[in-house]
Design a protein around this motif. Structure first.
Motif, mmCIF file in Angstrom:
data_model
loop_
_atom_site.group_PDB
_atom_site.id
_atom_site.type_symbol
_atom_site.label_atom_id
_atom_site.label_comp_id
_atom_site.label_asym_id
_atom_site.label_seq_id
_atom_site.Cartn_x
_atom_site.Cartn_y
_atom_site.Cartn_z
ATOM 1 N N VAL A 137 0.836 -1.209 0.000
ATOM 2 C CA VAL A 137 0.000 0.000 0.000
ATOM 3 C C VAL A 137 0.866 1.253 0.000
ATOM 4 N N LYS A 138 1.842 1.297 0.898
ATOM 5 C CA LYS A 138 2.664 2.501 1.062
ATOM 6 C C LYS A 138 3.545 2.765 -0.155
ATOM 7 N N ASP A 139 4.263 1.738 -0.615
ATOM 8 C CA ASP A 139 5.270 1.944 -1.663
ATOM 9 C C ASP A 139 4.691 1.939 -3.071
ATOM 10 N N ILE A 140 3.670 1.101 -3.301
ATOM 11 C CA ILE A 140 3.139 0.961 -4.655
ATOM 12 C C ILE A 140 1.879 1.787 -4.854
ATOM 13 N N LEU A 141 0.862 1.533 -4.028
ATOM 14 C CA LEU A 141 -0.414 2.214 -4.245
ATOM 15 C C LEU A 141 -0.316 3.710 -3.995
ATOM 16 N N ILE A 142 0.389 4.082 -2.931
ATOM 17 C CA ILE A 142 0.549 5.506 -2.622
ATOM 18 C C ILE A 142 1.792 6.074 -3.294
ATOM 19 N N GLY A 184 -0.126 6.878 -6.440
ATOM 20 C CA GLY A 184 -0.775 8.049 -5.860
ATOM 21 C C GLY A 184 -2.289 7.942 -5.825
ATOM 22 N N ILE A 185 -2.803 6.752 -5.460
ATOM 23 C CA ILE A 185 -4.247 6.542 -5.537
ATOM 24 C C ILE A 185 -5.002 7.438 -4.553
ATOM 25 N N LYS A 186 -6.206 7.812 -4.956
ATOM 26 C CA LYS A 186 -7.137 8.537 -4.090
ATOM 27 C C LYS A 186 -8.234 7.613 -3.572
#
Length: 309
Positions: free
Chosen positions: A106-111, A115-117
């Motif tokens: 979640v931290k490294d890839i998605l965010i 940069g998902i909202k």
């Protein structure tokens, strides 16, 4: 639709709303999730995104139990685009990927990279090393990292949940009509027309022989079907199996196209399955086979007349 097969040099997009999953089959449950992603992206003037994997994770994690893909990757891409997704992330399922801890994912890839909202997944979604990540963890992480999160419940028919594994089993057991209900469309395979033995023409029912790389093939038997050539569909009857009347050793997919006489050798066609008529039968002679094929054709004509096709 823009497609990325790596997260290296990934373009930035405004307000991404993402879904993640195997998306094999693109069935009614998948479509419900995709529709929700598109709707939520529209609310924030954002970008709808779908992340899926090639090869299928189960082919890596449990190769002995992997039963085959309902839809090969090229078909999956086409269906995802047809359903309105803006960006497809078609990522390799590597050892590095499968060993990523849920929070790091979640931290490294998605965010960090995407940069998902927002994130929308199915109710049974699992992710991260050992499948330790689930919807409960995602809800917690969404609060921590500041994106909205939704888990979409399953669609059911007669108390049976719509899912890829069930669809696969229905196809392989010959219940293509139930598979059609769950998919929201007839099950289809694609392939090339090869030259066969020519026996069908000798008894008045010339068939095309279809070679396919599709992994999930309906159970041996006779089916009401349609053949698509170019952009036109033709009513047909399809036999899958070994043609026991003539003691064939090789399994074949043979289709008699109603009211059709063109030469299709070497052409790519799509074969749509509507309903199973019967098992394969070993007849005593070609005349008995011819009589039964005539009955099958009559059943197909009645089916399409009732369906208004």
């Amino acid at each position: 639709m823009k497609t990325f097969e790596s997260l290296n040099n990934f373009d930035s997009f405004p307000n991404p709303v993402l879904t993640i999953g195997n998306y094999d089959g693109i069935h009614l449950g998948h479509k419900q999730i995709i529709e929700r992603v598109i709707a939520r992206a529209a609310e924030i003037s954002g970008t709808s995104m779908l992340m899926t994997f090639n090869p299928h994770p189960l082919s890596v994690l449990r190769p002995d139990n992997h039963l085959g893909l309902i839809t090969p990757i090229n078909i999956r891409k086409r269906l995802i685009e047809e359903n309105g997704i803006d960006v497809l992330l078609l990522l390799p399922f590597t050892d590095e990927f499968r060993l990523t801890e849920p929070e790091a994912f979640v931290k490294d890839i998605l965010i960090g990279k995407l940069g998902i909202k927002g994130l929308v997944v199915g109710y049974d979604f699992k992710f991260g090393k050992g499948g330790k990540g689930d919807t409960h963890i995602l809800k917690h992480l969404s609060d921590q990292y500041g994106f909205f999160f939704e888990a979409v419940e399953a669609i059911t028919f007669n108390n049976e949940k719509v899912g890829s594994n069930r669809i696969r089993k229905h196809i392989m057991s010959g219940n293509v009509k139930k598979a059609e209900f769950f998919l929201g469309r007839p099950y289809v395979i694609e392939g090339r027309v090869l030259k066969g033995y020519g026996r069908g023409g000798g008894i008045g029912f010339p068939t095309i022989n279809i070679e396919t790389e599709f992994e999930v093939i309906p159970k041996n038997g006779v089916y009401i079907s349609e053949v698509e050539v170019g952009n036109k569909r033709y009513r047909s009857v399809t036999n899958i199996g070994y043609n026991p009347t003539f003691n064939n050793r090789d399994k074949s997919i043979e289709t008699f196209i109603l009211d059709f006489s063109d030469n299709l050798y070497g052409m790519e066609v799509s074969l749509y399955f509507h309903e199973r008529i019967r098992d394969e039968i070993k007849f005593n002679n070609a005349d008995e086979l011819k009589c039964r094929i005539g009955m099958d054709v009559h059943a197909a004509r009645s089916y399409f007349e009732k369906a208004g096709q």
